[in-house]
Design a protein around this motif. Structure first.
Motif, PDB file in Angstrom:
ATOM      1  N   GLU A 147       0.810  -1.216   0.000  1.00 37.65           N
ATOM      2  CA  GLU A 147       0.000   0.000   0.000  1.00 37.65           C
ATOM      3  C   GLU A 147       0.851   1.277   0.000  1.00 37.65           C
ATOM      4  O   GLU A 147       0.311   2.371   0.136  1.00 37.65           O
ATOM      5  CB  GLU A 147      -0.936   0.006   1.216  1.00 37.65           C
ATOM      6  N   VAL A 148       2.160   1.120  -0.165  1.00 33.30           N
ATOM      7  CA  VAL A 148       3.032   2.289  -0.167  1.00 33.30           C
ATOM      8  C   VAL A 148       2.626   3.266  -1.266  1.00 33.30           C
ATOM      9  O   VAL A 148       2.596   4.491  -1.063  1.00 33.30           O
ATOM     10  CB  VAL A 148       4.511   1.880  -0.326  1.00 33.30           C
ATOM     11  N   GLY A 149       2.302   2.755  -2.433  1.00 29.06           N
ATOM     12  CA  GLY A 149       1.912   3.617  -3.541  1.00 29.06           C
ATOM     13  C   GLY A 149       0.648   4.408  -3.256  1.00 29.06           C
ATOM     14  O   GLY A 149       0.499   5.539  -3.740  1.00 29.06           O
ATOM     15  N   THR A 150      -0.246   3.848  -2.471  1.00 28.30           N
ATOM     16  CA  THR A 150      -1.469   4.554  -2.098  1.00 28.30           C
ATOM     17  C   THR A 150      -1.199   5.573  -1.003  1.00 28.30           C
ATOM     18  O   THR A 150      -1.790   6.660  -0.981  1.00 28.30           O
ATOM     19  CB  THR A 150      -2.529   3.546  -1.623  1.00 28.30           C
ATOM     20  N   SER A 155       1.179  11.298   1.867  1.00 27.25           N
ATOM     21  CA  SER A 155       2.388  11.741   2.557  1.00 27.25           C
ATOM     22  C   SER A 155       2.950  12.996   1.915  1.00 27.25           C
ATOM     23  O   SER A 155       3.392  13.924   2.610  1.00 27.25           O
ATOM     24  CB  SER A 155       3.439  10.621   2.542  1.00 27.25           C
ATOM     25  N   VAL A 156       2.929  13.050   0.584  1.00 29.17           N
ATOM     26  CA  VAL A 156       3.402  14.247  -0.123  1.00 29.17           C
ATOM     27  C   VAL A 156       2.514  15.442   0.206  1.00 29.17           C
ATOM     28  O   VAL A 156       3.002  16.552   0.463  1.00 29.17           O
ATOM     29  CB  VAL A 156       3.436  13.999  -1.645  1.00 29.17           C
ATOM     30  N   ALA A 157       1.206  15.233   0.219  1.00 27.99           N
ATOM     31  CA  ALA A 157       0.276  16.317   0.537  1.00 27.99           C
ATOM     32  C   ALA A 157       0.507  16.833   1.952  1.00 27.99           C
ATOM     33  O   ALA A 157       0.515  18.046   2.193  1.00 27.99           O
ATOM     34  CB  ALA A 157      -1.164  15.836   0.369  1.00 27.99           C
ATOM     35  N   MET A 158       0.696  15.915   2.902  1.00 24.75           N
ATOM     36  CA  MET A 158       0.947  16.313   4.289  1.00 24.75           C
ATOM     37  C   MET A 158       2.225  17.119   4.387  1.00 24.75           C
ATOM     38  O   MET A 158       2.255  18.200   5.003  1.00 24.75           O
ATOM     39  CB  MET A 158       1.038  15.070   5.182  1.00 24.75           C
ATOM     40  N   TYR A 159       3.300  16.625   3.792  1.00 26.82           N
ATOM     41  CA  TYR A 159       4.604  17.285   3.880  1.00 26.82           C
ATOM     42  C   TYR A 159       4.545  18.683   3.270  1.00 26.82           C
ATOM     43  O   TYR A 159       5.032  19.653   3.855  1.00 26.82           O
ATOM     44  CB  TYR A 159       5.644  16.428   3.168  1.00 26.82           C
ATOM     45  N   THR A 160       3.929  18.780   2.113  1.00 25.63           N
ATOM     46  CA  THR A 160       3.842  20.068   1.428  1.00 25.63           C
ATOM     47  C   THR A 160       3.038  21.066   2.253  1.00 25.63           C
ATOM     48  O   THR A 160       3.407  22.242   2.376  1.00 25.63           O
ATOM     49  CB  THR A 160       3.212  19.883   0.042  1.00 25.63           C
ATOM     50  N   GLU A 161       1.944  20.604   2.827  1.00 26.83           N
ATOM     51  CA  GLU A 161       1.098  21.464   3.648  1.00 26.83           C
ATOM     52  C   GLU A 161       1.819  21.909   4.916  1.00 26.83           C
ATOM     53  O   GLU A 161       1.719  23.055   5.343  1.00 26.83           O
ATOM     54  CB  GLU A 161      -0.184  20.711   4.000  1.00 26.83           C
ATOM     55  N   GLU A 162       2.570  20.998   5.519  1.00 25.15           N
ATOM     56  CA  GLU A 162       3.220  21.275   6.798  1.00 25.15           C
ATOM     57  C   GLU A 162       4.509  22.078   6.641  1.00 25.15           C
ATOM     58  O   GLU A 162       4.753  23.034   7.381  1.00 25.15           O
ATOM     59  CB  GLU A 162       3.531  19.955   7.514  1.00 25.15           C
ATOM     60  N   VAL A 163       5.342  21.707   5.675  1.00 22.85           N
ATOM     61  CA  VAL A 163       6.668  22.299   5.553  1.00 22.85           C
ATOM     62  C   VAL A 163       6.677  23.485   4.590  1.00 22.85           C
ATOM     63  O   VAL A 163       7.504  24.387   4.709  1.00 22.85           O
ATOM     64  CB  VAL A 163       7.700  21.228   5.121  1.00 22.85           C
ATOM     65  N   GLY A 164       5.759  23.478   3.627  1.00 14.05           N
ATOM     66  CA  GLY A 164       5.688  24.598   2.694  1.00 14.05           C
ATOM     67  C   GLY A 164       6.425  24.384   1.396  1.00 14.05           C
ATOM     68  O   GLY A 164       6.414  25.256   0.525  1.00 14.05           O
ATOM     69  N   ALA A 171      15.061  15.179  -6.843  1.00 15.00           N
ATOM     70  CA  ALA A 171      15.235  13.798  -7.321  1.00 15.00           C
ATOM     71  C   ALA A 171      13.902  13.097  -7.531  1.00 15.00           C
ATOM     72  O   ALA A 171      13.799  11.879  -7.373  1.00 15.00           O
ATOM     73  CB  ALA A 171      16.097  13.003  -6.335  1.00 15.00           C
ATOM     74  N   GLY A 172      12.878  13.873  -7.901  1.00  9.35           N
ATOM     75  CA  GLY A 172      11.584  13.275  -8.179  1.00  9.35           C
ATOM     76  C   GLY A 172      10.929  12.613  -6.983  1.00  9.35           C
ATOM     77  O   GLY A 172      10.009  11.808  -7.138  1.00  9.35           O
ATOM     78  N   GLY A 173      11.387  12.945  -5.797  1.00  6.98           N
ATOM     79  CA  GLY A 173      10.796  12.363  -4.594  1.00  6.98           C
ATOM     80  C   GLY A 173      11.313  10.989  -4.239  1.00  6.98           C
ATOM     81  O   GLY A 173      10.769  10.327  -3.359  1.00  6.98           O
ATOM     82  N   ARG A 174      12.400  10.555  -4.894  1.00  9.77           N
ATOM     83  CA  ARG A 174      12.900   9.194  -4.661  1.00  9.77           C
ATOM     84  C   ARG A 174      13.295   8.979  -3.202  1.00  9.77           C
ATOM     85  O   ARG A 174      12.934   7.972  -2.599  1.00  9.77           O
ATOM     86  CB  ARG A 174      14.097   8.919  -5.574  1.00  9.77           C
ATOM     87  N   VAL A 175      14.024   9.936  -2.624  1.00  9.55           N
ATOM     88  CA  VAL A 175      14.472   9.784  -1.234  1.00  9.55           C
ATOM     89  C   VAL A 175      13.283   9.784  -0.289  1.00  9.55           C
ATOM     90  O   VAL A 175      13.216   8.977   0.648  1.00  9.55           O
ATOM     91  CB  VAL A 175      15.463  10.903  -0.863  1.00  9.55           C
ATOM     92  N   TYR A 176      12.316  10.672  -0.548  1.00  3.28           N
ATOM     93  CA  TYR A 176      11.152  10.734   0.332  1.00  3.28           C
ATOM     94  C   TYR A 176      10.319   9.456   0.221  1.00  3.28           C
ATOM     95  O   TYR A 176       9.814   8.948   1.224  1.00  3.28           O
ATOM     96  CB  TYR A 176      10.308  11.953  -0.014  1.00  3.28           C
ATOM     97  N   ARG A 177      10.185   8.930  -0.977  1.00  2.00           N
ATOM     98  CA  ARG A 177       9.435   7.672  -1.142  1.00  2.00           C
ATOM     99  C   ARG A 177      10.123   6.542  -0.382  1.00  2.00           C
ATOM    100  O   ARG A 177       9.460   5.688   0.213  1.00  2.00           O
ATOM    101  CB  ARG A 177       9.291   7.327  -2.622  1.00  2.00           C
ATOM    102  N   GLN A 178      11.457   6.516  -0.412  1.00  3.12           N
ATOM    103  CA  GLN A 178      12.190   5.497   0.351  1.00  3.12           C
ATOM    104  C   GLN A 178      11.911   5.627   1.837  1.00  3.12           C
ATOM    105  O   GLN A 178      11.774   4.628   2.544  1.00  3.12           O
ATOM    106  CB  GLN A 178      13.685   5.614   0.066  1.00  3.12           C
ATOM    107  N   ARG A 179      11.840   6.874   2.321  1.00  4.98           N
ATOM    108  CA  ARG A 179      11.530   7.109   3.723  1.00  4.98           C
ATOM    109  C   ARG A 179      10.130   6.596   4.066  1.00  4.98           C
ATOM    110  O   ARG A 179       9.935   5.928   5.085  1.00  4.98           O
ATOM    111  CB  ARG A 179      11.641   8.599   4.037  1.00  4.98           C
ATOM    112  N   VAL A 180       9.156   6.878   3.224  1.00  7.59           N
ATOM    113  CA  VAL A 180       7.791   6.398   3.444  1.00  7.59           C
ATOM    114  C   VAL A 180       7.764   4.871   3.448  1.00  7.59           C
ATOM    115  O   VAL A 180       7.142   4.241   4.309  1.00  7.59           O
ATOM    116  CB  VAL A 180       6.838   6.965   2.379  1.00  7.59           C
ATOM    117  N   ALA A 181       8.452   4.262   2.488  1.00  4.03           N
ATOM    118  CA  ALA A 181       8.484   2.800   2.415  1.00  4.03           C
ATOM    119  C   ALA A 181       9.145   2.190   3.642  1.00  4.03           C
ATOM    120  O   ALA A 181       8.702   1.144   4.140  1.00  4.03           O
ATOM    121  CB  ALA A 181       9.209   2.358   1.148  1.00  4.03           C
TER     122      ALA A 181
END
Length: 279
Positions: A147-150, A155-164, A171-181
């Motif tokens: 369910e990582v893809g879902t 997670s991106v929406a939360m981060y963008t809303e919180e951090v700005g 890097a196309g979000g590769r590092v952040y996706r690894q963190r989520v996974a």
């Protein structure tokens, strides 16, 4: 030259470091998790731990890596850590930790570093050791590996809303996706799914033997105002206390009144105040 005894710490300082970290079981959780995971040899990955005070009389710590995090730092220690950070130049994306120390550090570093993107000067540090006095949402559960893809868009929406800023800008979000996974693999990510979409999420971003620190709490905009955040947090607290750590903690922006009401309903109480300087 440094005029105060700031020094790079190594594994021979482990006992003293643990003594200091144990004295701040909630406020120092971010540093404690990293020290527990990798000892004091993080310099191999670009992060280091500095101390103020001679061997056997260590008074303060400072984690210097992707974040700059002071621990139990008084005025003299802050002067030393600031001089060290100034000489090395800014490499971190934020300064975070106890409010007084962070703001004093930034006061000394501001003339030498690039301007801060945002300063969050008052973030109540909250904790609970009890299940929430409200019913947990039975549909909030640990996210499964498939369910990582879902989870990722939420997670991106939360981060963008919180951090700005968006975490996928680099890097196309590769590092952040690894963190989520990784959070999913380590059974730290929670969500409620409705019709194949995430409507509530949260994660245990930091785990030590003292506390599980919750971050990334998010409710889909169209689901806000229905009590989903409160019931979802109650479910997270219940599972974390049963399975992970003896307390659950988090810090929240003082101006986020809706989130603060959620945490109050879930039984969290203030145990300090954080500040964050974002670059």
């Amino acid at each position: 030259m440094l005029t105060v005894p700031v020094r790079l710490l190594g594994d021979t300082d482990r006992a003293e470091v643990h003594r200091l970290l144990d004295a701040e079981p909630i406020a120092a959780a971010q540093v404690a998790e990293r020290v527990e995971a990798g000892g004091l040899t993080w310099w191999r990955t670009g992060a280091r731990v500095f101390g103020y005070g001679p061997p056997g009389r260590l008074e303060s710590l400072c984690w210097l890596g992707a974040n700059l995090i002071p621990v139990r730092a008084g005025t003299d220690a802050i002067a030393g850590f600031a001089e060290l950070a100034r000489r090395e130049g800014r490499r971190c994306s934020s300064i975070v930790g106890e409010s007084a120390a962070v703001l004093q550090l930034w006061e000394r570093l501001a003339p030498h570093w690039s301007p801060a993107r945002e300063i969050r000067s008052c973030q109540p540090l909250l904790m609970t050791a009890d299940r929430a006095p409200v019913a947990p949402d039975p549909d909030v559960r640990l996210v499964r590996a498939n369910e990582v893809g879902t989870l990722f868009p939420a997670s991106v929406a939360m981060y963008t809303e919180e951090v700005g800023v968006s975490p996928i800008a680099e890097a196309g979000g590769r590092v952040y996706r690894q963190r989520v996974a990784e959070l999913v693999r380590s059974r730290r990510a929670y969500a409620r799914f409705v019709d194949g979409r995430v409507v509530f999420k949260a994660e245990l971003a930091v785990v030590t033997r003292h506390t599980a620190q919750v971050q990334g709490v998010w409710v889909a905009p169209e689901w806000r105002g229905r009590g989903l955040g409160t019931a979802g947090m109650a479910a997270v607290v219940a599972d974390a206390l049963e399975r992970v750590a003896p307390t659950v903690s988090l810090y929240v922006n003082d101006y986020n009144t809706s989130a603060r009401r959620v945490y109050e309903r879930c039984g969290f109480r203030a145990v300090g105040a954080f500040a964050t300087v974002l670059f």
